[in-house]
Design an enzyme around this catalytic site. Structure first.
Site, PDB file in Angstrom:
ATOM      1  N   LYS A 193       0.846  -1.197   0.000  1.00  0.00           N
ATOM      2  CA  LYS A 193       0.000   0.000   0.000  1.00  0.00           C
ATOM      3  C   LYS A 193       0.883   1.250   0.000  1.00  0.00           C
ATOM      4  CE  LYS A 193      -2.808  -3.331   0.137  1.00  0.00           C
ATOM      5  NZ  LYS A 193      -4.057  -3.675   0.745  1.00  0.00           N
TER       6      LYS A 193
HETATM    7  C1  LIG Z   1      -4.919  -4.721   1.189  1.00  0.00           C
HETATM    8  C2  LIG Z   1      -6.353  -4.460   1.169  1.00  0.00           C
HETATM    9  C3  LIG Z   1      -7.150  -4.520   2.329  1.00  0.00           C
HETATM   10  C4  LIG Z   1      -6.692  -5.040   3.652  1.00  0.00           C
HETATM   11  O1  LIG Z   1      -5.459  -4.755   4.069  1.00  0.00           O
HETATM   12  P1  LIG Z   1      -4.528  -5.758   4.908  1.00  0.00           P
HETATM   13  O2  LIG Z   1      -3.679  -4.781   5.616  1.00  0.00           O
HETATM   14  O3  LIG Z   1      -3.815  -6.625   3.937  1.00  0.00           O
HETATM   15  O4  LIG Z   1      -5.391  -6.536   5.847  1.00  0.00           O
HETATM   16  C5  LIG Z   1      -8.468  -4.146   2.221  1.00  0.00           C
HETATM   17  N1  LIG Z   1      -9.002  -3.757   1.065  1.00  0.00           N
HETATM   18  C6  LIG Z   1      -8.296  -3.723  -0.070  1.00  0.00           C
HETATM   19  C7  LIG Z   1      -8.983  -3.289  -1.324  1.00  0.00           C
HETATM   20  C8  LIG Z   1      -6.958  -4.095  -0.060  1.00  0.00           C
HETATM   21  O5  LIG Z   1      -6.256  -4.080  -1.207  1.00  0.00           O
END
Ligand SMILES: *Cc1c(COP(=O)(O)O)cnc(C)c1O
Length: 397
Positions: A193
């Site tokens: 992210k």
């Molecule tokens: C990565 C992601 C999440 C959740 O994040 P994590 O930290 O991996 O639990 C939720 N929604 C979307 C669209 C994502 O890409």
């Protein structure tokens, strides 16, 4: 000779030196738990919460163990009960319906448009059909729907909105930061992210009771006064005896490396979007390939790019993905029958009652997706676009 790309689509930048130093200082202190504080000490986690609240303009912020945890915590904090129906996007990632299932609720999928955002006409229909009172809105791959229109639909129908901002940290709609239109905004700080602590999540809200419940849920025991981006003790008095502890705290080490990265996020967001624009310009005009046009109200972070191969037969898309991979360009296709890696579709989640979304199927089967890590140069991005463009042209009908 065909050009070949040799970069790595999952290689992020190193953690900045200042963040490494901050992490080492936490380790030297031995106090890694967020509540293991000296008298008068605030700690890295609470500081991160203060800074993220300021960054988004939210009254309250809570740092947690993952983005998925933040989503589940938000659902519990707004009082979603087992068996309740919760609306969400048909185009999203597995942790979103997973968070809904984790509280025993039932996901109701809402269709996706060719702009890769939630279909507001379908949303109206599904609200009426389901009687759901919560929408978990996923800004999947950073595409932000007309939030003014969405909030009119939801507010008008008494539907509370929780925003999944895993791909929109640092983005905004009409000048309002993503995550600040709905009642709760949830973010991920997982490696792929916009800021990277391996795993981690953040939750923001202006609602004091939701904030207090989220803090209790995250595993604060009775140490909520250590939270400096949370409401006052009088709010906790109302919720502390009947909010369960579902431990999912963040630790000082992750918070320390995130604080340094958060300060740099606006600049990094520009770097991502510059890469996005180079690939987009390189692909524009390719016959058979549809770009997703970004509305002027949307200030996005271009950490990934999607295009559509509308009405292409599946075998031809699969062959394109293979040919690009042979030239070093890693594409993800949302239309594959079997979920692969991070790519899955609403019909991959078989713990949810089968739902039919024919309009969305046409779009989902056409989505091709790629990451654009900051380790790619602008020249790399131009090369990637040339390779995709050549391979698409070779196969366009
Ligand atoms: C990565 C992601 C999440 C959740 O994040 P994590 O930290 O991996 O639990 C939720 N929604 C979307 C669209 C994502 O890409």
């Amino acid at each position: 000779m065909k050009e070949v790309f040799t970069g790595n689509f999952t290689q992020q930048e190193p953690i900045p030196e200042a963040a490494i130093e901050a992490a080492v200082a936490v380790m030297r202190s031995g106090r890694l738990h967020r509540y293991n504080l000296l008298p008068g000490e605030v700690g890295e986690v609470a500081r991160l919460e203060e800074e993220f609240a300021a960054f988004t303009g939210a009254a309250y912020c809570l740092a947690v163990a993952s983005g998925g945890y933040a989503l589940g915590c938000a659902l519990r904090a707004v009082g979603v009960r087992p068996g309740e129906r919760v609306l969400t996007n048909a185009f999203t990632l597995a942790p979103v319906p997973g968070a809904i299932a984790s509280v025993g609720a039932e996901p109701v999928f809402v269709g996706v448009t060719e702009g890769l955002v939630i279909d507001l006409d379908d949303l109206r229909l599904r609200i009426a059909e389901s009687g759901a009172r919560v929408l978990m809105l996923s800004h999947m791959r950073g595409h932000i729907v007309d939030m003014d229109a969405l909030m009119r639909v939801c507010t008008g129908a008494g539907v509370l909105v929780i925003e999944d901002c895993a791909h929109t940290m640092g983005a905004s709609w009409n000048g309002v930061p993503s995550g600040r239109h709905g009642a709760v905004g949830c973010y991920s700080t997982q490696t792929y992210k916009h800021i990277n602590s391996g795993e981690g999540g953040l939750l923001v809200t202006d609602d004091p009771e939701i904030a207090a419940r989220a803090v209790m849920l995250s595993g604060s025991y009775m140490l909520y006064t250590k939270h400096t981006a949370a409401p006052g003790p009088e709010v906790f008095e109302k919720v502390k005896y009947d909010t369960p502890n579902v431990s999912g705290r963040m630790d000082q080490l992750r918070a320390a490396i995130l604080r340094v990265q958060l300060a740099d996020l606006p600049r990094q967001a520009e770097n991502w979007t510059a890469r996005y624009r180079v690939v987009e310009a390189g692909l524009r005009g390719t016959p058979g390939l549809t770009l997703v046009e970004r509305p002027p109200q949307e200030q996005f972070v271009g950490s990934s790019l999607q295009f559509l191969l509308l009405d292409w037969p599946g075998e031809r898309i699969a062959a394109l993905v293979e040919a690009c991979l042979a030239r070093g360009v890693e594409l993800k296709w949302f239309g594959a029958k079997e979920p692969v890696g991070f790519t899955s579709r609403y019909d991959s989640w078989r713990y949810v009652a089968p739902q039919s979304l024919p309009g969305s199927d046409r779009v989902l089967c056409a989505i091709v997706d790629m990451r654009l890590p900051l380790t790619f140069s602008l020249e790399d991005c131009a090369l990637i676009a040339r390779i995709i463009g050549e391979e698409v042209r070779a196969r366009a009908a």
